[in-house]
Every structure is written in structure tokens, then in C-alpha cells.
Write a protein that holds these residues in place. Structure first.
Motif, PDB file in Angstrom:
ATOM      1  N   GLU A  25       0.820  -1.209   0.000  1.00 44.55           N
ATOM      2  CA  GLU A  25       0.000   0.000   0.000  1.00 44.55           C
ATOM      3  C   GLU A  25       0.862   1.270   0.000  1.00 44.55           C
ATOM      4  N   LEU A  26       2.085   1.162   0.468  1.00 43.45           N
ATOM      5  CA  LEU A  26       2.999   2.297   0.361  1.00 43.45           C
ATOM      6  C   LEU A  26       3.381   2.528  -1.099  1.00 43.45           C
ATOM      7  N   ARG A  27       3.525   1.441  -1.843  1.00 37.62           N
ATOM      8  CA  ARG A  27       3.752   1.528  -3.290  1.00 37.62           C
ATOM      9  C   ARG A  27       2.547   2.181  -3.966  1.00 37.62           C
ATOM     10  N   HIS A  28       1.366   1.823  -3.496  1.00 37.80           N
ATOM     11  CA  HIS A  28       0.126   2.411  -4.002  1.00 37.80           C
ATOM     12  C   HIS A  28       0.102   3.915  -3.692  1.00 37.80           C
ATOM     13  N   THR A  29       0.594   4.281  -2.527  1.00 34.69           N
ATOM     14  CA  THR A  29       0.674   5.690  -2.136  1.00 34.69           C
ATOM     15  C   THR A  29       1.555   6.468  -3.107  1.00 34.69           C
ATOM     16  N   TYR A  30       2.665   5.852  -3.501  1.00 40.38           N
ATOM     17  CA  TYR A  30       3.606   6.475  -4.451  1.00 40.38           C
ATOM     18  C   TYR A  30       2.889   6.827  -5.758  1.00 40.38           C
ATOM     19  N   ALA A  31       2.170   5.860  -6.321  1.00 38.27           N
ATOM     20  CA  ALA A  31       1.483   6.082  -7.599  1.00 38.27           C
ATOM     21  C   ALA A  31       0.383   7.130  -7.463  1.00 38.27           C
ATOM     22  N   THR A  32      -0.392   7.041  -6.389  1.00 37.40           N
ATOM     23  CA  THR A  32      -1.473   7.993  -6.164  1.00 37.40           C
ATOM     24  C   THR A  32      -0.939   9.418  -6.036  1.00 37.40           C
ATOM     25  N   THR A  33       0.169   9.563  -5.345  1.00 36.43           N
ATOM     26  CA  THR A  33       0.776  10.880  -5.154  1.00 36.43           C
ATOM     27  C   THR A  33       1.257  11.458  -6.481  1.00 36.43           C
ATOM     28  N   LEU A  34       1.861  10.618  -7.321  1.00 43.64           N
ATOM     29  CA  LEU A  34       2.333  11.083  -8.626  1.00 43.64           C
ATOM     30  C   LEU A  34       1.172  11.601  -9.480  1.00 43.64           C
ATOM     31  N   ILE A  35       0.105  10.797  -9.549  1.00 43.56           N
ATOM     32  CA  ILE A  35      -1.037  11.169 -10.388  1.00 43.56           C
ATOM     33  C   ILE A  35      -1.711  12.429  -9.860  1.00 43.56           C
ATOM     34  N   ALA A  36      -1.876  12.501  -8.545  1.00 39.38           N
ATOM     35  CA  ALA A  36      -2.520  13.665  -7.937  1.00 39.38           C
ATOM     36  C   ALA A  36      -1.717  14.943  -8.169  1.00 39.38           C
ATOM     37  N   ASN A  37      -0.417  14.779  -8.425  1.00 40.19           N
ATOM     38  CA  ASN A  37       0.439  15.947  -8.677  1.00 40.19           C
ATOM     39  C   ASN A  37       0.693  16.177 -10.162  1.00 40.19           C
ATOM     40  N   GLY A  38      -0.122  15.555 -11.006  1.00 41.51           N
ATOM     41  CA  GLY A  38      -0.102  15.870 -12.426  1.00 41.51           C
ATOM     42  C   GLY A  38       0.777  15.017 -13.312  1.00 41.51           C
ATOM     43  N   VAL A  39       1.413  13.970 -12.772  1.00 36.34           N
ATOM     44  CA  VAL A  39       2.210  13.072 -13.617  1.00 36.34           C
ATOM     45  C   VAL A  39       1.261  12.232 -14.457  1.00 36.34           C
ATOM     46  N   ASP A  40       1.496  12.151 -15.761  1.00 45.26           N
ATOM     47  CA  ASP A  40       0.568  11.472 -16.660  1.00 45.26           C
ATOM     48  C   ASP A  40       0.572   9.957 -16.436  1.00 45.26           C
ATOM     49  N   PHE A  41      -0.525   9.310 -16.834  1.00 43.42           N
ATOM     50  CA  PHE A  41      -0.722   7.882 -16.586  1.00 43.42           C
ATOM     51  C   PHE A  41       0.332   7.017 -17.274  1.00 43.42           C
ATOM     52  N   LYS A  42       0.772   7.417 -18.459  1.00 47.21           N
ATOM     53  CA  LYS A  42       1.763   6.630 -19.185  1.00 47.21           C
ATOM     54  C   LYS A  42       3.076   6.581 -18.404  1.00 47.21           C
ATOM     55  N   THR A  43       3.477   7.715 -17.858  1.00 47.19           N
ATOM     56  CA  THR A  43       4.718   7.775 -17.073  1.00 47.19           C
ATOM     57  C   THR A  43       4.575   6.999 -15.772  1.00 47.19           C
ATOM     58  N   VAL A  44       3.435   7.144 -15.104  1.00 48.88           N
ATOM     59  CA  VAL A  44       3.186   6.415 -13.859  1.00 48.88           C
ATOM     60  C   VAL A  44       3.200   4.911 -14.115  1.00 48.88           C
ATOM     61  N   ALA A  45       2.586   4.493 -15.232  1.00 49.62           N
ATOM     62  CA  ALA A  45       2.562   3.069 -15.592  1.00 49.62           C
ATOM     63  C   ALA A  45       3.985   2.537 -15.742  1.00 49.62           C
ATOM     64  N   TYR A  46       4.843   3.302 -16.398  1.00 44.50           N
ATOM     65  CA  TYR A  46       6.241   2.890 -16.574  1.00 44.50           C
ATOM     66  C   TYR A  46       6.950   2.770 -15.222  1.00 44.50           C
ATOM     67  N   LEU A  47       6.790   3.780 -14.373  1.00 44.64           N
ATOM     68  CA  LEU A  47       7.473   3.792 -13.080  1.00 44.64           C
ATOM     69  C   LEU A  47       6.996   2.661 -12.164  1.00 44.64           C
ATOM     70  N   MET A  48       5.719   2.282 -12.292  1.00 41.05           N
ATOM     71  CA  MET A  48       5.149   1.224 -11.464  1.00 41.05           C
ATOM     72  C   MET A  48       5.411  -0.165 -12.038  1.00 41.05           C
ATOM     73  N   GLY A  49       5.823  -0.222 -13.321  1.00 42.25           N
ATOM     74  CA  GLY A  49       6.019  -1.521 -13.956  1.00 42.25           C
ATOM     75  C   GLY A  49       4.714  -2.136 -14.412  1.00 42.25           C
ATOM     76  N   HIS A  50       3.722  -1.289 -14.716  1.00 41.60           N
ATOM     77  CA  HIS A  50       2.404  -1.716 -15.180  1.00 41.60           C
ATOM     78  C   HIS A  50       2.237  -1.353 -16.650  1.00 41.60           C
ATOM     79  N   ASP A  51       1.120  -1.817 -17.244  1.00 42.49           N
ATOM     80  CA  ASP A  51       0.739  -1.256 -18.533  1.00 42.49           C
ATOM     81  C   ASP A  51      -0.228  -0.106 -18.248  1.00 42.49           C
TER      82      ASP A  51
END
Length: 239
Positions: A186-212
Motif C-alpha cells: 500500500e505504500l507503493r500504491h501511495t507512491y502512484a497515487t501521489t504522482l497522479i494527484a500531482n499531475g504526472v501522466d498515466f503513461k509515465t506512472v505506468a512505466y514507473l510502477m512496472g504496469h501497462d
């Protein structure tokens, strides 16, 4: 008989992670019976039906202030650093335990993720392949993270295998942080949520998380709803 045990555990309401832990332990025992004991020729722990959990899109996510407060409360230096990397860099627990110092580029502030610490086919734990091709990535980190990593490195001598954390298996790390009602995942989940909430686009977040990208949008759709609400409030003020 093992399948019957699984069915009974599911009827009792045991979590998927708990059942999976039992299976890993008994799988290891049977592997030992194969080698070195040579009592049996094949591991019977295969082709078992186990109900996998539905993806939870409402995982707990902390605010930046809550995350920092949590990290300050964790007294054990190794647990704190593991939690810090999960919350500030978004790594999976296997990726964190498999992290070695040579994968950390302090000059350019980048962590290279190209393997993880996992249960191998012979029943032992060691370096292994990542979850998927998307998991192979390079993650930038902040100057604050760099400072934390440098201070941690001073506290602990480098291991013979160069790992940051010398835990033998994932089971050595509690899925829920001691004294805290939140897991490392859930801390990993916090990382992704924080990025998106601060305007980082989904494609970049997907790459950083190792997701599609599709998986990322599905998992973090609630963030866009919060962002839409904030946008609505701003529109009312602007126009």
C-alpha cells in the motif's frame, strides 16, 4: 489432500496471502524431499485450484504528510528504509529485497530494476526474473531519497551479495508494518497515487510502477475523480 486443505481454508475465510504462504512452505518441504533426500521424484504442489483475490481498486493511500509521519515512527532502520523505498520510489517488495548497491546510480539519481528476490524452482530464495516485461525499468529518485540511501549505507556494511537488505525470504518481512495498519504494497500504491494527484501522466506512472497503461488507469481511476472534483471547484472560482 492438499486441495482439500485449500478448500477448507477458503471456507474458513483465510486470506489468499495466508493460504499462499502455507503452500510456499509445503512446496519447499517437498522440494527438500526431492533433493537432497531423494524420497520422491516430483513435487505434488501443482495444478491446485486456489481462489485469487479480486483486484482491489480501493487500496489505502496516504498523503505525503501521513507518509512522512509514518516513516518517522518506524524505529527499525531496515524496516524504515524498506518502507521508505516503497513509499518514495514505488518498488515491489521482491524488487526492494533484490536491490543491490550497483543498481543505484547516485550521480544521476536512478534505480535500475532488472531482477527481484524470489522463491526459485529449487525451493531456495535468490535473484530471479521480474513479474513481467513492464517490470524492467529505471526509476528516478529525489535528492531526499539520495540522502536517506547514503545515510543508510553508512550504517550497514556491504553484504557479500551487495544487497541492501540481507533478509533471506519475503516471509522475513511482515506484510503489515509493525504497529501500523498499512502494508508495504500500500505504500507503493501511495507512491502512484501521489504522482497522479500531482499531475504526472498515466503513461509515465505506468512505466514507473512496472504496469501497462490500461492497468494503471483502472487501478487509479479514483484519483482522476478527486482531480475532477478539484478542477470543478477551481472552475467555479475562475468563471
Amino acid at each position: 489432500k492438499i486441495q482439500k486443505c485449500i478448500d477448507n481454508m477458503e471456507l474458513q475465510g483465510l486470506k489468499y496471502s495466508t493460504i499462499k504462504t502455507y503452500l510456499i512452505k509445503i512446496h519447499t518441504a517437498f522440494n527438500y524431499a526431492i533433493k537432497p533426500l531423494k524420497i520422491i521424484a516430483e513435487n505434488p504442489i501443482k495444478d491446485l485450484d486456489i481462489i485469487t483475490p479480486k483486484e482491489d481498486t480501493n487500496k489505502k493511500a496516504l498523503t505525503k504528510a501521513e507518509l512522512d509521519d509514518l516513516l518517522n515512527k518506524i524505529k527499525n532502520k531496515k524496516y524504515r528504509m524498506i518502507s521508505y523505498i516503497a513509499g518514495k520510489c514505488g518498488l515491489r517488495i521482491g524488487e526492494i529485497l533484490g536491490l543491490t548497491w550497483d543498481r543505484i546510480d547516485f550521480k544521476n539519481r536512478i534505480i535500475k530494476i532488472d531482477r527481484q528476490w524470489k522463491l526459485l524452482k529449487d525451493g531456495s530464495y535468490g535473484f530471479g526474473q521480474l513479474k513481467s516485461k513492464n517490470s524492467y525499468r529505471e526509476i528516478p529518485f529525489s535528492s531526499n531519497v539520495k540522502k536517506e540511501l547514503e545515510e543508510y549505507k553508512k550504517l550497514y556494511p556491504i553484504n557479500i551479495d551487495n544487497r541492501l537488505f540481507s533478509f533471506k525470504s519475503r516471509k522475513s518481512i511482515s506484510s503489515t508494518l509493525i504497529g501500523c495498519d498499512i502494508s508495504v504494497h500500500e505504500l507503493r500504491h501511495t507512491y502512484a497515487t501521489t504522482l497522479i494527484a500531482n499531475g504526472v501522466d498515466f503513461k509515465t506512472v505506468a512505466y514507473l510502477m512496472g504496469h501497462d497503461v490500461e492497468q494503471t488507469i483502472h487501478t487509479y481511476a479514483h484519483v482522476t475523480k478527486d482531480m475532477l472534483k478539484n478542477a470543478t471547484e477551481k472552475i467555479n472560482k475562475i468563471f
